[in-house]
Structure formats: C-alpha cells, structure tokens
Design an enzyme around this catalytic site. Structure first.
Site, mmCIF file in Angstrom:
data_model
loop_
_atom_site.group_PDB
_atom_site.id
_atom_site.type_symbol
_atom_site.label_atom_id
_atom_site.label_comp_id
_atom_site.label_asym_id
_atom_site.label_seq_id
_atom_site.Cartn_x
_atom_site.Cartn_y
_atom_site.Cartn_z
ATOM 1 N N GLN A 1 -13.297 42.441 -35.514
ATOM 2 C CA GLN A 1 -13.759 42.835 -34.159
ATOM 3 C C GLN A 1 -13.766 41.808 -33.062
ATOM 4 O O GLN A 1 -14.261 42.055 -32.170
ATOM 5 C CB GLN A 1 -15.093 43.546 -34.164
ATOM 6 C CG GLN A 1 -16.375 42.416 -34.581
ATOM 7 C CD GLN A 1 -17.724 43.169 -34.697
ATOM 8 O OE1 GLN A 1 -17.942 43.642 -35.856
ATOM 9 N NE2 GLN A 1 -18.762 43.188 -33.781
ATOM 10 N N GLN B 1 -21.417 50.253 -27.969
ATOM 11 C CA GLN B 1 -21.202 50.266 -29.208
ATOM 12 C C GLN B 1 -22.190 51.471 -29.913
ATOM 13 O O GLN B 1 -21.741 51.923 -31.009
ATOM 14 C CB GLN B 1 -21.592 48.874 -29.961
ATOM 15 C CG GLN B 1 -21.602 48.951 -31.422
ATOM 16 C CD GLN B 1 -22.160 47.514 -32.019
ATOM 17 O OE1 GLN B 1 -21.138 46.832 -32.039
ATOM 18 N NE2 GLN B 1 -23.310 47.256 -32.400
ATOM 19 N N HIS C 1 -33.025 41.247 -33.436
ATOM 20 C CA HIS C 1 -32.685 41.925 -34.786
ATOM 21 C C HIS C 1 -34.114 42.228 -35.679
ATOM 22 O O HIS C 1 -34.286 43.274 -36.455
ATOM 23 C CB HIS C 1 -31.906 40.852 -35.790
ATOM 24 C CG HIS C 1 -30.673 40.438 -35.119
ATOM 25 N ND1 HIS C 1 -30.501 39.057 -34.723
ATOM 26 C CD2 HIS C 1 -29.586 41.144 -34.983
ATOM 27 C CE1 HIS C 1 -29.065 38.977 -34.120
ATOM 28 N NE2 HIS C 1 -28.597 40.217 -34.543
ATOM 29 N N MET D 1 -24.368 40.395 -37.467
ATOM 30 C CA MET D 1 -23.448 39.345 -37.684
ATOM 31 C C MET D 1 -24.262 38.134 -38.053
ATOM 32 O O MET D 1 -23.837 36.885 -37.871
ATOM 33 C CB MET D 1 -22.540 39.185 -36.746
ATOM 34 C CG MET D 1 -21.477 40.784 -36.717
ATOM 35 S SD MET D 1 -20.102 40.285 -35.789
ATOM 36 C CE MET D 1 -20.494 39.839 -34.196
ATOM 37 N N GLY D 2 -25.451 38.075 -38.156
ATOM 38 C CA GLY D 2 -26.310 36.996 -38.654
ATOM 39 C C GLY D 2 -26.845 36.199 -37.339
ATOM 40 O O GLY D 2 -26.862 36.733 -36.128
ATOM 41 N N SER E 1 -27.187 36.276 -30.048
ATOM 42 C CA SER E 1 -26.957 35.121 -30.670
ATOM 43 C C SER E 1 -26.084 34.040 -30.016
ATOM 44 O O SER E 1 -26.022 32.920 -30.086
ATOM 45 C CB SER E 1 -26.404 35.544 -32.192
ATOM 46 O OG SER E 1 -26.819 36.499 -32.656
ATOM 47 N N GLU F 1 -29.856 48.957 -28.410
ATOM 48 C CA GLU F 1 -29.053 49.219 -26.874
ATOM 49 C C GLU F 1 -28.616 48.129 -26.237
ATOM 50 O O GLU F 1 -27.894 48.363 -25.196
ATOM 51 C CB GLU F 1 -30.275 50.230 -26.106
ATOM 52 C CG GLU F 1 -30.398 51.405 -26.816
ATOM 53 C CD GLU F 1 -31.555 52.202 -25.844
ATOM 54 O OE1 GLU F 1 -32.084 51.462 -24.971
ATOM 55 O OE2 GLU F 1 -31.681 53.491 -26.079
#
Ligand code: PAF
Length: 277
Positions: free
Chosen positions: A61, A151, A37, A30-31, A184, A146
């Site tokens: 979401q 998720q 990342h 999602m940036g 983030s 993880e």
C-alpha cells in the site's frame, strides 16, 4: 496475551475458535500504536470473545517514494499498549504474503478520487492485505477508524461485494488536545510543523461552522478553507457525499469535508462530517 508471527498458526487457531462459535474481534494496524488505535480496541473488546490485533507494515500500500522504509516502529511499546487493552492475540507477521503471491483485490469507483487519485495503487494494497488478513484471522467483526475515511468506505464496499462474513465497524477519529488528528506519522513533525499541521483541523472546523451558519455553496466553503490552510502543499480539500465520495456543489444534505496536505515531507489527512441544520 499471546504474540504470534506465523500466519498459518494464526489461521488454525482462528478456525478452531470459530468452530467453537467464539466471536473474533479484529483491529488491523501498521503499528506504532497510539491512543487512536487504543480507542479501536476499546470499541471492539466488549463485543467479542477473542480480540486480535495485527501489526504489519504492508509494502503493497506504499507508492514509490513514500515512507515505507522510514515508517515508525515500536514493537515493545505496541505490545505493552495491546496487553493493557486486553488484547488476546497480537499477530506480528514478518511477512504476510506467500512467495509468488499474485492476487490483487481492487475496488473500483470509490477509489478513483481523493487519496486514490494521488496515491495510485494504494487502495489495491489496502484491500489486498485486509482481505488476506480476514482470511487468516477469521474475524466476526473488524474496526477501522474514520480518520482514514475513504479507506473505511472502500473496505465496507469490498466486504459487501465479496460477501465476506465480517461486520465492519467505523470508529470516530481521535484528536490531540491541539486538534491534530492522531496519526503515527505525526512523529515526523517538528514543533513548528506541528503548529502548521493544526491548520488542517482548524480549516475543517471553520468549514463545519460555516455550514452550520447556513453557507451551502461548496466553492465558497472550499475557498474559505484554502485561505486558512497553513501547509507546504495542499494535496486536496474536498466536500463529498459521505457514501459515494462524489464531489457535491451544495451542502444541502449531510456531507464530508476531507483534506490531505503536506507539512514538510509529511502527508497528513483529516476529515469532518458536515450537517446542514
Ligand atoms: O489503516 C491502516 O493502518 C492500514 O491501512 C491497514 C488497514 C492496517 C492495512 O494495512
């Protein structure tokens, strides 16, 4: 590195590559990318011919009242990080859904507890967007951190249940030097809140140490954990089976400790593996 926004052009390109038997590695995000990342990209880069990263803040979401509108964005910084990681294609769609989109992908059971219980509809949003992204990007392998342990379990189950031809790779959580799991959302924390936020990992490490020292009783372990959490609200602190995500009474086999808590308005999550000696 190519940057593309049009989902159909991305799919066309992917189908051509798959017809040439190229392997496609995929890191959906999602940036507002950080070194967590980057570690996902580094894991997949050597394992594929063509590496795709997507950046899409998926409205499906987010629950009502969550931070969809404030979610941090940095498209230029993100492009720089991706280019440095050897990404071939950065997919940044304006929107991902067709007008009249009416399909939901839903995994039952695994989504009942933990974040699923506190964020109704969240995992349906995740599985719906990830399955659509898989359809567009046509990956042979995809990596998920993880850090979002539930998720990852839900996406593995979806991929298996729907027989999607994608290998799912779980990547270890990355921490800052103060122990805070990279996210983030850490950007929202003030200096004082950041100190409070460190109590999530400290709590999990204390539970881990207690298990290593022979404590097996989940009730006692959770009580220990609750005393060391310095947060504004505990969403949950649980010890569960690492595969079924069902709560356990005793840590007499491998388990996972997971926490979600609010520091100010910011909801943070973290987890560790528990391995009884
Ligand atoms: O983990 C995330 O960043 C998101 O949930 C994902 C997998 C990119 C789906 O929007």
């Amino acid at each position: 590195m190519h940057i593309m926004a049009d989902p159909h052009a991305v799919q066309l390109d992917a189908l051509k590559r798959r017809a040439r038997a190229e392997s496609i590695g995929f890191v959906p995000t999602m940036g507002f990318l950080h070194s967590g990342h980057r570690s996902l990209m580094d894991l997949v880069r050597p394992r594929c011919d063509h590496l795709v990263v997507s950046i899409y803040v998926n409205p499906l979401q987010f629950c009502p009242g969550e931070d969809l509108d404030e979610y941090p964005r940095d498209p230029e910084g993100d492009a720089e990080l991706c280019s440095g990681a050897g990404v071939d294609l950065l997919f940044m769609p304006e929107t991902l859904y067709e007008p009249g989109h009416a399909s939901t992908v839903s995994v039952s059971g695994l989504t009942d507890g933990l974040c699923g219980a506190r964020r109704p509809g969240h995992f349906d949003g995740v599985t719906t967007v990830v399955s659509r992204l898989f359809g567009l990007v046509q990956p042979t392998l995809a990596v998920f951190g993880e850090k979002d342990y539930q998720q990852l379990a839900v996406i593995r189950r979806m991929t298996r249940d729907l027989a999607l031809p994608v290998e799912i790779i779980g990547a270890p959580l990355v921490r800052d030097t103060d122990g805070l799991a990279l996210s983030s959302r850490n950007k929202y924390l003030s200096a004082d809140q950041r100190i409070q936020a460190q109590s999530l990992s400290q709590t999990l490490f204390a539970i881990q140490a207690a298990v290593a020292a022979g404590n097996r009783d989940v009730r006692a372990l959770l009580a220990l954990g609750r005393t060391s959490l310095n947060v504004d609200r505990i969403d949950y602190l649980e010890i569960v089976d690492p595969d079924s995500l069902q709560p356990m009474d005793r840590v007499d086999r491998p388990a996972r400790a997971l926490v979600a808590a609010f520091v100010g308005q910011t909801r943070l999550i973290d987890n560790v593996a528990l391995c009884p000696a």
